[in-house]
Design a protein around this motif. Structure first.
Motif, short mmCIF file in Angstrom:
data_model
loop_
_atom_site.label_atom_id
_atom_site.label_comp_id
_atom_site.label_asym_id
_atom_site.label_seq_id
_atom_site.Cartn_x
_atom_site.Cartn_y
_atom_site.Cartn_z
N ASN A 182 49.08 40.18 49.53
CA ASN A 182 49.26 40.18 48.19
C ASN A 182 48.32 41.44 48.03
O ASN A 182 47.58 41.38 46.83
N PHE A 183 48.25 42.31 48.91
CA PHE A 183 47.35 43.63 48.49
C PHE A 183 48.27 44.76 47.83
O PHE A 183 49.27 45.01 48.22
N ARG A 184 47.82 45.00 46.92
CA ARG A 184 48.30 46.04 45.92
C ARG A 184 48.09 47.37 46.31
O ARG A 184 46.98 47.80 46.59
N ILE A 185 49.26 48.09 46.53
CA ILE A 185 49.13 49.44 47.09
C ILE A 185 49.76 50.57 45.91
O ILE A 185 50.67 50.17 45.10
N GLY A 186 49.40 51.64 45.87
CA GLY A 186 49.49 52.53 44.87
C GLY A 186 48.79 52.68 43.41
O GLY A 186 49.36 53.02 42.46
N GLY A 187 48.00 51.56 43.43
CA GLY A 187 47.45 51.31 42.07
C GLY A 187 46.32 52.33 41.65
O GLY A 187 45.90 53.23 42.42
N HIS A 188 45.45 51.99 40.72
CA HIS A 188 44.51 52.70 40.05
C HIS A 188 43.07 52.24 40.58
O HIS A 188 43.02 50.84 40.32
N TYR A 189 41.94 52.81 40.82
CA TYR A 189 40.67 52.39 41.31
C TYR A 189 39.99 52.99 40.44
O TYR A 189 39.50 54.00 40.52
N ASP A 190 39.29 52.18 39.57
CA ASP A 190 38.10 52.42 38.64
C ASP A 190 36.70 52.03 39.48
O ASP A 190 36.59 50.99 39.62
N LEU A 191 36.03 53.26 39.92
CA LEU A 191 34.79 52.92 40.89
C LEU A 191 33.91 52.04 39.95
O LEU A 191 32.91 51.73 40.51
N ASP A 192 33.85 52.26 38.49
CA ASP A 192 32.84 51.54 37.83
C ASP A 192 33.27 50.06 37.62
O ASP A 192 32.41 49.05 37.08
N ASN A 193 34.17 49.64 38.10
CA ASN A 193 34.95 48.37 37.83
C ASN A 193 35.55 47.69 39.28
O ASN A 193 36.72 47.38 39.38
N PRO A 194 34.69 47.50 40.23
CA PRO A 194 35.33 47.22 41.68
C PRO A 194 36.13 45.89 41.79
O PRO A 194 36.83 45.83 42.40
N GLU A 195 35.69 45.11 40.77
CA GLU A 195 36.11 43.64 40.97
C GLU A 195 37.55 43.85 40.37
O GLU A 195 38.34 42.83 40.89
N VAL A 196 37.93 44.49 39.68
CA VAL A 196 39.33 44.95 39.22
C VAL A 196 40.18 45.31 40.32
O VAL A 196 41.41 44.70 40.23
N TRP A 197 39.64 45.86 41.27
CA TRP A 197 40.76 46.19 42.42
C TRP A 197 40.18 45.59 43.95
O TRP A 197 40.60 46.04 44.84
N ALA A 198 39.68 44.18 43.57
CA ALA A 198 39.56 43.51 44.82
C ALA A 198 40.74 43.38 45.76
O ALA A 198 40.42 43.35 46.86
N GLU A 199 41.99 43.10 44.94
CA GLU A 199 42.95 42.87 45.77
C GLU A 199 44.06 44.08 45.91
O GLU A 199 45.02 44.05 46.13
N GLY A 200 43.38 45.23 45.81
CA GLY A 200 44.09 46.59 45.82
C GLY A 200 44.04 47.29 44.07
O GLY A 200 43.54 46.44 43.29
N GLY A 201 44.50 48.38 44.24
CA GLY A 201 44.51 49.09 42.73
C GLY A 201 45.22 48.34 41.76
O GLY A 201 46.52 47.79 41.86
N SER A 202 44.57 48.50 40.52
CA SER A 202 45.40 47.76 39.48
C SER A 202 46.60 48.56 39.18
O SER A 202 46.79 49.71 39.23
N GLY A 203 47.41 47.75 38.93
CA GLY A 203 48.86 48.22 38.63
C GLY A 203 49.79 48.51 40.06
O GLY A 203 50.80 49.06 39.78
N GLY A 204 48.99 48.19 41.12
CA GLY A 204 49.93 48.52 42.41
C GLY A 204 50.93 47.56 42.70
O GLY A 204 50.90 46.53 42.12
N THR A 205 51.63 47.78 43.84
CA THR A 205 52.77 46.94 44.31
C THR A 205 52.41 46.38 45.54
O THR A 205 51.92 47.01 46.51
#
Length: 890
Positions: free
Chosen positions: A101-124
């Motif tokens: 369940n790793f999200r690919i192609g999403g957004h990475y906000d470096l100020d909020n690393p917990e949001v992309w723990a499983e890959g970039g937000s909005g990714g697939t």
């Protein structure tokens, strides 16, 4: 649909026996040193490093050693279009790890690393597309060191390049690998640079090729468009979740692997201690990345020009591999192979070599039998869509705006004549990183030389000092650990309401404060560092005194080196300077060097109880300790002088037009009205206040600007080598401009006032000048100068021109006549800042002199310089044109 599409299938079904029938017929099992293309490195047979430039890389594909063994597809994917490993013989070393369940192609906000723990937000996730979970692959070697929780704390990460994988980098850098010769020697293994007896070294694949998840696994163009963040974060999950790593000492890699190193540093500032991008790009999109973007775009356009790609809209996976857009893949590699080398080198190879990378849509007998030979092999090994994705990642990233946030130590390494990723852009990127360092080298094979960078830079001071500061290179004679040492840093966006020195800088050791009086009764607050890590009651003690415009923290490497060899080291800042500035803002902004000596004596002997010590002084600090040895001889055990002031005299007055200015008259020392009357006509204080960041960087690194605004070499400057403490001083000077205004004004005034303190006690007319009394010093003296010393002698003030004939030799002769001959060493290719240009060499010499009284001073360079007068005289100062003593910038 194009009617030709059916004919492709018919051609396959009716193929003749002469048509290749399987990828294995061409699979090479290469250590694919493809750095945005074909890197010249053989896999099948190790070979000696060629001696002539033309032989280094006879052609890009030639050096790929086409006769290497074929790669076997892994058992888990018997019908895979591409192989799991670039080097078939090393496939058994490679391990695979999946991240569900790793999200690919999403957004990475470096100020909020917990949001992309499983890959970039909005990714697939790949599972949502009907595929297996995201996976990566790696080879791990070495000796894990674990903390109390069992986590590995000594990892080194080596990222893969544009089209390589873990086996490629392993082949090139691990001891015994087939690619060692091309890399100039092995780098990973027992006792090597990346010592597997000391470190846990992890070679990683990158999302999109080889053993990691990739489009050709089945999704084709449905595969999410991944980015560098995805590449790096997937491997972070491998390290953290699977391997149990909690601390990466260094992340590095070449080309696209170097680009990933930037991301490691920005994404995980607490996880990664240092990064070393080698030939990477901080940007390939927008300003600064145009050439790099064009390189990827050119390669991508070649793929898209293939008729099969066009006809199938890149959905060709129901066709056999032999009918894939292989001609586009050939065209792709041809573009990269023919643009990556230095042009002069390519032209020197001859047609038989170059033609192997020349692409033609159909065979052309005019081009010779070799034309495109290697390209066919590569087309069999790579998939067009996989490469299209990798090109897209390469052409569309830009980290430049984020570089000021970089926290890990950073050394940017580049090839000076790289034609894809320009060295000027790499150097500019380093300058945007707090404390960031830069070094480069030239090679006839241009970008492809990235693999040999660590070996090519084996004698480079910046490179070696960085590795020592990160702990990659170990000292063998450390007697205790300087546990209070921390990486010095400057906030390059300081708050002007805060103290710049106390709140916006991190000094290498904790700063302490004391209030002391000089002999005039003036009360000073002195900031100082005082460190010792041994257990002796009265250890040998070294006092370090900084130069003009500098501060004690600038000598942190020297301080740490001596502390870890059993010395107590005390480093005070002069009254009004550095951390001794903020507490004295309301004082009269004037003091002589005798006032400084008195304050230091009150601190070191009176407050700290150190009755006898070695005193080291640089530049202005050198003159300070010379005078201290005359004023307090019982307190001095010996002297170390680095590019010292004090070895020449000056006329009291300076002639400016029809004005005779008393700029070296001791009588104006405490009368600031008279001082300003003497110095304001020169405009020097305002010059310091008005310096721009570009002007500071230029001057510090021996550059100036021509009439067109281009950077050109200058005879004046501070740093020959861009080492950690050179960059610290540069960052400090630039950051002060926007920092606390009172402290900046204090610094700029003192910078010029200390010209006065230097010359006021060395007036030619004074029979008791410091210079005339030097033979009274009876303690051992080590005198060090850089052979390219730019500021001594002070030509614009006293007319002296020859460092050897006017300064060094007269001092040696006068001291020898008095029975105290000094030990003298001249450092080749070094300027005024020996302790930053050659930090380890100078630190070793300093400690050796204190411990044994000896240094390796009798070198051919020293003999030539001192006896034959080969040392360069002081560079011509611009004072002749401006009538200002601007050359005296010690």
């Amino acid at each position: 649909m194009n009617p030709n599409r059916r004919s492709y299938r018919q051609c396959w079904n009716a193929r003749s026996s002469g048509v290749p029938t399987a990828i294995s017929a061409f699979a090479l099992g290469l250590a694919l040193n493809l750095v945005l293309g074909l890197a010249p490195q053989a896999v099948g047979t190790a070979h000696a490093e060629p001696s002539s430039p033309a032989a280094v890389a006879p052609s890009a594909a030639e050096a790929l050693a086409a006769e290497a063994p074929a790669a076997a597809a892994p058992a888990s994917a018997p019908t895979a279009i591409t192989e799991r490993s670039a080097v078939a013989d090393l496939d058994a070393l490679k391990q695979t790890y999946e991240v569900p369940n790793f999200r690919i192609g999403g957004h990475y906000d470096l100020d909020n690393p917990e949001v992309w723990a499983e890959g970039g937000s909005g990714g697939t996730t790949l599972e949502s597309l009907g595929a297996a979970p995201a996976r990566t692959a790696y080879i791990a070697v070495g000796t894990p060191e674990r903390n109390a929780e069992g986590e590995i704390i000594n990892a080194i990460v080596i990222n893969s390049f544009f089209s390589g994988d873990a086996t490629s980098m392993y082949s090139n850098w691990y001891a015994g690998g087939a690619g060692n010769a091309f890399s100039g020697g092995a780098l990973v293994g027992p006792g090597l640079l990346f010592d597997t007896d000391r470190f846990y070294v992890i070679f990683v694949d990158a999302l999109g090729l080889w053993g990691a998840s990739k489009p050709s696994d089945g999704l084709g163009r449905q595969f999410p468009l991944y980015n560098y963040y995805d590449m790096v974060h997937l491997n972070y999950r491998l390290l953290r979740d699977h391997l149990g790593v909690s601390q990466v000492l260094l992340s590095t890699g070449v080309s696209m692997g170097g680009t990933q190193a930037y991301y490691w540093g920005l994404m995980y500032p607490d996880f990664v201690q240092a990064v070393m991008p080698i030939g990477g790009a901080s940007a390939t999109d927008g300003e600064g990345g145009a050439v790099a973007a064009w390189t990827f775009q050119l390669a991508k356009a070649a793929l898209e020009s293939d008729p099969v790609w066009i006809d199938t809209n890149a959905d060709y996976y129901d066709l056999p591999k032999a009918l894939h857009p292989n001609k586009g893949v050939e065209f792709h590699w041809s573009n990269l192979a023919l643009t990556g080398f230095d042009l002069a080198h390519s032209q020197s190879l001859g047609w038989e070599q170059v033609s192997k990378e020349v692409f033609t849509w159909t065979p052309d007998p005019r081009l010779g039998a070799n034309a495109g030979r290697r390209l066919q092999q590569l087309a069999a090994q790579f998939d067009a869509v996989d490469l299209w994705y990798r090109d897209t990642v390469g052409e569309s990233h830009n980290l430049d705006a984020l570089l000021p946030q970089m926290q890990p130590r950073t050394l940017v390494v580049h090839v000076e004549n790289d034609q894809w990723l320009l060295a000027g852009e790499a150097e500019a990127a380093a300058e945007q990183i707090p404390g960031g360092l830069y070094t480069d080298f030239a090679s006839p094979i241009a970008h492809y030389a990235v693999f040999k960078a660590p070996n090519a830079l084996a004698q480079d001071q910046t490179f070696n000092a960085f590795l020592r500061s990160t702990g990659i290179t170990a000292d063998q004679d450390v007697v205790c650990e300087a546990s209070n040492y921390r990486r010095p840093r400057v906030n390059r966006s300081p708050d002007p309401e805060k103290s710049f020195w106390l709140d916006e800088m991190v000094m290498p050791f904790p700063v302490k404060f004391a209030r002391v009086k000089d002999q005039r009764g003036v009360d000073w607050e002195i900031g100082y560092m005082d460190e010792y890590c041994g257990d002796e009651k009265n250890p040998p003690t070294l006092v370090i005194v900084h130069g003009k415009g500098a501060f004690g923290g600038h000598y942190g490497h020297l301080m740490r080196y001596a502390v870890e060899r059993g010395f107590r080291v005390i480093v005070p800042d002069m009254p009004l300077a550095g951390v001794s500035g903020p507490g004295n803002l309301d004082q009269l902004q004037a003091r002589t060097l005798d006032d400084v000596r008195d304050a230091f004596h009150a601190l070191i002997v009176g407050e700290l109880g150190v009755k006898n010590a070695w005193y080291y002084g640089h530049s202005l600090g050198g003159q300070t300790v010379l005078g201290y040895a005359l004023r307090y001889p019982e307190a001095v055990q010996g002297l170390i002088l680095e590019g010292p002031a004090g070895l020449e005299e000056y006329p009291t007055h300076f002639q400016l037009g029809d004005q005779s200015l008393p700029i070296c008259d001791i009588d104006i020392a405490y009368d600031l009205d008279q001082w300003h009357a003497a110095y304001d006509p020169l405009g020097l204080v305002q010059v310091e206040l008005d310096r721009t960041p570009e002007g500071i960087r230029d001057f510090f690194y021996f550059r100036t600007r021509d009439a067109a605004g281009n950077a050109v070499p200058s005879p004046l400057g501070y740093f020959v080598n861009d080492t950690e403490y050179a960059r610290l001083h540069t960052d400090q000077r630039i950051a002060m401009i926007s920092g606390n205004p009172r402290e900046f004004e204090q610094w700029a005034f003192l910078f010029i006032y200390d010209l006065f303190t230097i010359c006021a006690e060395n007036a030619i007319e004074d029979e008791q000048s410091l210079y005339k009394r030097l033979p009274q010093i009876k303690v051992p003296i080590f005198l060090a100068f850089g052979a390219h010393e730019p500021f001594i002698p002070s030509t614009s003030l006293n007319g002296l021109t020859d460092l050897a004939g006017d300064i060094i030799i007269p001092f040696r002769e006068r001291m020898a006549a008095a029975g105290n001959p000094p030990t003298i060493k001249l450092y080749p290719d070094v300027g005024h800042f020996i302790h930053t240009d050659v930090p380890d060499t100078f630190a070793r010499d300093l400690v050796a002199f204190i411990q044994t009284g000896q240094v390796d001073a009798v070198t051919p360079e020293v003999i030539d310089a001192l006896i034959n007068g080969a040392a360069p005289s002081a560079a011509p100062s611009s004072a002749a044109a401006s009538d200002q003593p601007v050359g005296l910038s010690k």
